[in-house]
Write a protein that holds these residues in place. Sequence first.
Motif, PDB file in Angstrom:
ATOM      1  N   GLY A 172      -5.826   3.024  -6.545  1.00  0.00           N
ATOM      2  CA  GLY A 172      -4.535   3.616  -6.239  1.00  0.00           C
ATOM      3  C   GLY A 172      -4.648   5.042  -5.730  1.00  0.00           C
ATOM      4  O   GLY A 172      -5.722   5.636  -5.720  1.00  0.00           O
ATOM      5  N   ASP A 192      -6.229  -1.707  -1.260  1.00  0.00           N
ATOM      6  CA  ASP A 192      -5.744  -1.231  -2.562  1.00  0.00           C
ATOM      7  C   ASP A 192      -4.938  -2.293  -3.307  1.00  0.00           C
ATOM      8  O   ASP A 192      -5.235  -2.603  -4.459  1.00  0.00           O
ATOM      9  CB  ASP A 192      -4.948   0.073  -2.411  1.00  0.00           C
ATOM     10  N   SER A 249       0.848  -1.200   0.000  1.00  0.00           N
ATOM     11  CA  SER A 249       0.000   0.000   0.000  1.00  0.00           C
ATOM     12  C   SER A 249       0.882   1.248   0.000  1.00  0.00           C
ATOM     13  O   SER A 249       1.587   1.507   0.986  1.00  0.00           O
ATOM     14  CB  SER A 249      -0.909  -0.003   1.230  1.00  0.00           C
ATOM     15  N   ASP A 268      -0.995  -5.376   2.197  1.00  0.00           N
ATOM     16  CA  ASP A 268      -2.087  -4.402   2.210  1.00  0.00           C
ATOM     17  C   ASP A 268      -2.314  -3.921   3.636  1.00  0.00           C
ATOM     18  O   ASP A 268      -2.458  -4.733   4.560  1.00  0.00           O
ATOM     19  CB  ASP A 268      -3.355  -5.056   1.651  1.00  0.00           C
ATOM     20  N   ASP A 284     -10.334  -1.967  -3.355  1.00  0.00           N
ATOM     21  CA  ASP A 284     -10.443  -0.739  -4.138  1.00  0.00           C
ATOM     22  C   ASP A 284      -9.096  -0.513  -4.793  1.00  0.00           C
ATOM     23  O   ASP A 284      -8.169   0.023  -4.183  1.00  0.00           O
ATOM     24  CB  ASP A 284     -10.824   0.444  -3.254  1.00  0.00           C
ATOM     25  N   THR A 285      -8.960  -0.940  -6.037  1.00  0.00           N
ATOM     26  CA  THR A 285      -7.656  -0.935  -6.694  1.00  0.00           C
ATOM     27  C   THR A 285      -7.400   0.305  -7.536  1.00  0.00           C
ATOM     28  O   THR A 285      -6.645   0.264  -8.500  1.00  0.00           O
ATOM     29  CB  THR A 285      -7.512  -2.186  -7.583  1.00  0.00           C
TER      30      THR A 285
END
Length: 435
Positions: free
Chosen positions: A260, A161, A114, A156, A257-258
């Motif tokens: 970024g 993410d 992350s 993570d 929730d990718t």
Amino acid sequence: MLAAMASSPSSPQAMTAARERGDACPGTLRLHAADDGALARVRVPGGVVTAAQAEALAAAARRLGDGDLHLTSRGNVQLRGLRESCGAELAEVLGAAGLLPAPGHERVRNVVASPLSGLDGRGLRDVRPWLVALDRSLCASGEARELSGRFLFALDDGRGDVAGLGADVTVRATAGGGAVLCLGSTGAVLRVSGDEAPRAAVLAAEVFLATVRASGTLVWRVDELSVSADALASEVRRRLSESGIDVDGAAQREPVDTTGPAPGSSGDALSVHVPLGRLSAAQWGELVGVAAASPSSGELRLTPWRGVVVPVPDLDAPRAATALDRLEAVGLVVDPASPWLRVGACVGRPGCAKSRTDVRADATRALVAVGRAPLPVYWSGCERRCGRPRGDLIDAVAAPDGGYRLTAAVRGRDPRTAPLDDPSHFATALAAIAP
């Protein structure tokens, strides 16, 4: 016990990969011959480089390559346009900068983390200690040297993410100081102690290798295993127990929730997006300059979304605005509404012989129309689609007879496809396939 495992796939997406050769993924000590010269992929665990290491990378790119630094979807750095005979010199430069701590493991140090962990107050845990411990444990494992250069670890901090990036082994922080260990993109989730999580991740990777040997089939990723997810989890649980790590039952995967980090200022950090992942010497120099101005940090964090996070402790609004202006002036994206955040591309021509066209130039020509697309757009020079991200997107693949084929690839829906004869007509083709 491994030989007795069930033979059903480890995930719904898994397919047994009867590979006929070993993994040829490039590294720093194994260069890849591309059309624009040799290519080196420098593993940067967690995307973290010090200002001094960043300067060493830039110097290597200038002296030995095309002068630019190319970010990958795993937060690593590629040097392109290298002389084929420069391998020893490159290794010496990077080794002196501390970027090759374990030459025997240099291709397997694939770790995403992350990027804003510990900087914006959102995560459940600062994963930096995990990152240091995982890399140290990975480099100390003789077995781990057998991992494919495509095997991926993810750390993570609880925000979800990097947990959705399809890593082979994911460690995700949970409330109360705990962690979950996720096997593959859809496999089992095991609860472990947060303090033991990095060691557990490496042990899980060693179980993967033992499973591959027992199966007699050459595979590179957890999702490719022909054993069941339950059987793999059972063997990982047994190995952890034997190593003194308690497994506190199973757990469910949490939402991800990718997207970024958004460009701009967030907590004690600045974030920028790099158009198409290519950093010029001037852009890299500005980033290093901003990082070096914060002696208590002095680092960059390269993200899996081809961006860069610069930790700046005690950041106030005036300092943030000044720094972002500097970064924007050299062409880095600081606006969270920029269409560049919705477009990606493989290297294309002239760097790749298999590419049918200069996809990066075409992606740039269609940029304004891409900003109106309902989904991100990824441009590929051929059907291999190198570097294409996971998730729903508009797939633009160069066609053998010229132009592109646009496909709306949305999970749970039949794909919709239309021809694109010219990138300047992107909006018209998009209207025909819009989900």
